[in-house]
Design an enzyme around this catalytic site. Structure first.
Site, PDB file in Angstrom:
ATOM      1  N   HIS A 131       0.860  -1.187   0.000  1.00 27.05           N
ATOM      2  CA  HIS A 131       0.000   0.000   0.000  1.00 27.05           C
ATOM      3  C   HIS A 131       0.895   1.237   0.000  1.00 27.05           C
ATOM      4  O   HIS A 131       2.011   1.215   0.518  1.00 27.05           O
ATOM      5  CB  HIS A 131      -0.877  -0.043   1.255  1.00 27.05           C
ATOM      6  CG  HIS A 131      -1.964   0.984   1.314  1.00 27.05           C
ATOM      7  ND1 HIS A 131      -1.733   2.302   1.640  1.00 27.05           N
ATOM      8  CD2 HIS A 131      -3.306   0.873   1.108  1.00 27.05           C
ATOM      9  CE1 HIS A 131      -2.889   2.962   1.644  1.00 27.05           C
ATOM     10  NE2 HIS A 131      -3.853   2.127   1.317  1.00 27.05           N
ATOM     11  N   ASP A 208       2.424  -4.572   8.075  1.00 30.16           N
ATOM     12  CA  ASP A 208       1.199  -3.812   7.887  1.00 30.16           C
ATOM     13  C   ASP A 208       0.045  -4.787   8.070  1.00 30.16           C
ATOM     14  O   ASP A 208      -0.227  -5.629   7.212  1.00 30.16           O
ATOM     15  CB  ASP A 208       1.184  -3.197   6.488  1.00 30.16           C
ATOM     16  CG  ASP A 208      -0.138  -2.527   6.137  1.00 30.16           C
ATOM     17  OD1 ASP A 208      -1.083  -2.586   6.943  1.00 30.16           O
ATOM     18  OD2 ASP A 208      -0.235  -1.956   5.036  1.00 30.16           O
ATOM     19  N   GLN A 211      -5.143  -5.572   6.892  1.00 29.33           N
ATOM     20  CA  GLN A 211      -6.037  -6.587   6.337  1.00 29.33           C
ATOM     21  C   GLN A 211      -5.918  -7.932   7.046  1.00 29.33           C
ATOM     22  O   GLN A 211      -6.730  -8.829   6.783  1.00 29.33           O
ATOM     23  CB  GLN A 211      -5.760  -6.768   4.834  1.00 29.33           C
ATOM     24  CG  GLN A 211      -5.946  -5.516   4.011  1.00 29.33           C
ATOM     25  CD  GLN A 211      -7.367  -4.970   4.060  1.00 29.33           C
ATOM     26  OE1 GLN A 211      -8.324  -5.705   4.288  1.00 29.33           O
ATOM     27  NE2 GLN A 211      -7.508  -3.674   3.848  1.00 29.33           N
ATOM     28  N   LYS A 234     -11.005  -0.736   9.994  1.00 26.99           N
ATOM     29  CA  LYS A 234     -11.079  -1.973   9.220  1.00 26.99           C
ATOM     30  C   LYS A 234     -11.450  -3.166  10.110  1.00 26.99           C
ATOM     31  O   LYS A 234     -11.764  -4.241   9.607  1.00 26.99           O
ATOM     32  CB  LYS A 234      -9.756  -2.222   8.496  1.00 26.99           C
ATOM     33  CG  LYS A 234      -9.416  -1.130   7.470  1.00 26.99           C
ATOM     34  CD  LYS A 234      -8.110  -1.381   6.788  1.00 26.99           C
ATOM     35  CE  LYS A 234      -7.663  -0.200   5.937  1.00 26.99           C
ATOM     36  NZ  LYS A 234      -8.533   0.051   4.776  1.00 26.99           N
ATOM     37  N   CYS A 371      -4.806   2.389  -3.795  1.00 25.54           N
ATOM     38  CA  CYS A 371      -3.591   2.932  -3.170  1.00 25.54           C
ATOM     39  C   CYS A 371      -2.421   1.962  -3.315  1.00 25.54           C
ATOM     40  O   CYS A 371      -1.618   1.769  -2.386  1.00 25.54           O
ATOM     41  CB  CYS A 371      -3.827   3.273  -1.706  1.00 25.54           C
ATOM     42  SG  CYS A 371      -4.994   4.610  -1.443  1.00 25.54           S
TER      43      CYS A 371
END
Length: 415
Positions: A131, A208, A211, A234, A371
């Site tokens: 991202h 990261d 997700q 999220k 992104c």
């Protein structure tokens, strides 16, 4: 004020029944809204909405400074929220810093740890599928410190190629920053293997987790990472807040990034000394109500059961990929076992056109570069259509998407 876990009233099993917990899943005229953009931001359950409303209303006060009882109660609730998030990640509360989201968390690491530890000639390893938030901060800090960036390629099924990473990594690498689950492809990183490779050359690993946290159990000790970042919105929580988890010894050695109230020990015009972590990195009045709602979201997910959620979402992914894979005008991206995400292209129909037509049928997908423009260049497409699932997603949502694709074909004369 309840200082323990947020009380969560859950719908009954199976997971398809959880739609009733989410007031945002209907249109203004009461029709079902087939929301397939959870990877961008998740809808909020009533338990989270109510927790934030209470914190903004009858429970509201500032934290850390007031000597009156409600301020003390709110301070306990705020710090209990930190403990809840730490438990959710398998870490300790003193290792969790509240931030405005994963983007700010990465920028914090870059500007604090990176500025203190990177020198000319040092290297940072990213991957092709990152991202923008896990690319741009490292470009900025590399330009300031003289460090250089390498990019790890992907495997044929669109995973980060750890065999290639092993060939790339040298003792000059100080940081590996990888996406745990791709926001475009849903591909899952073998994080323990990535940690092993990074640590073998003396590098730190940042994950990261935007997700991964909403789709699978996270245990930072098992992952063996050094930094883990994710965003509340999220994970069925509010916007404007997220978290950085970092190993205690690393966090303790990091200098502050922003200055102001709350992050200090003693201030004089001659010298300022700073509070220990995590307060050292939380300058100013914090996002109090958001932190409490963040914890409510983590409690909600824990009560539902992250493994149940993953199994449910995996079944929806498998069904949609199977249906799309049978269409000769559809290109699928990412591996078959993607985590909650299906990205695809429909012949020469632009994803934006598809998304617009689907919206007319109350079906919401994401269309664009997500992104992740370097990944789009790698895939040689300007954009993809992306359907992403949450615990409230159902077969009816998949059916509505498939019907919308058929309607789009007819509109474009490709039936």
């Amino acid at each position: 004020m309840d200082e323990g876990s947020v009380s969560v009233t859950l719908a009954k099993s199976p997971l398809v029944d959880f739609k009733s917990d989410f007031p945002g899943l209907v249109t203004r005229d009461g029709a079902p809204w087939h929301y397939l953009d959870t990877a961008a931001t998740a809808q909020k359950p009533r338990a989270v909405i109510d927790a934030m409303a209470r914190a903004l209303g009858e429970d509201y006060a500032t934290v850390h400074r007031g000597v009156y009882s409600r301020s003390a109660e709110m301070t306990r609730a705020y710090e209990n929220a930190r403990r809840t998030i730490a438990t959710f990640l398998g870490g300790r509360e003193e290792e969790v810093v509240f931030t405005r989201g994963a983007t700010e968390a990465i920028n914090l690491v870059a500007n604090s740890w990176g500025r203190a530890n990177l020198e000319p000639g040092d290297r940072i390893l990213l991957s092709q599928l990152e991202h923008h938030s896990n690319i741009v901060p490292w470009q900025m800090i590399a330009a300031q410190t003289g460090a250089e960036i390498d990019v790890c390629p992907l495997t044929d099924d669109h995973r980060i190629d750890l065999a290639a990473a092993e060939e790339i990594l040298t003792e000059r690498h100080k940081l590996v920053a990888f996406c745990h689950v791709s926001n475009v492809l849903g591909s899952v990183l073998d994080a323990p293997r990535a940690a092993q490779l990074a640590h073998k050359v003396g590098a730190k690993l940042l994950l990261d987790g935007c997700q991964s946290a909403p789709h699978m159990a996270v245990d930072v000790a098992r992952l063996d990472c050094d930094f883990y970042v994710f965003s509340a919105h999220k994970l069925y929580g509010p916007t404007g807040i997220g978290a950085l988890w970092a190993r205690g010894d690393i966090l303790d050695a990091m200098p502050p990034w922003e200055g102001g109230g709350s992050m200090i020990d003693r201030v004089t015009f001659e010298k300022t000394t700073y509070a220990p972590p995590p307060q050292r990195f939380e300058a100013g009045t914090p996002a109090i109500t958001e932190a409490i709602a963040f914890a409510a979201a983590a409690d909600y997910v824990s009560a539902v059961g992250i493994d149940r959620m993953h199994e449910h979402e995996a079944a929806l992914v498998a069904r949609l990929r199977r249906k799309l894979g049978a269409m000769n005008d559809v290109t699928l991206f990412g591996p078959a076992d993607s985590a909650g995400i299906v990205s695809f292209a429909l012949d020469d129909i632009h994803p934006h056109d598809l998304g617009t037509i689907l919206d007319e049928a109350n079906v919401a997908i994401r269309a664009g570069h997500h992104c992740a423009q370097p990944l789009m260049d790698y895939l040689e497409v300007p954009a993809t259509a992306r359907a992403s699932f949450g615990l409230y997603s159902t077969d009816e949502d998949v059916d509505a998407l498939l019907e919308g694709i058929a309607r789009t074909r007819r509109i474009f004369g490709k039936a």
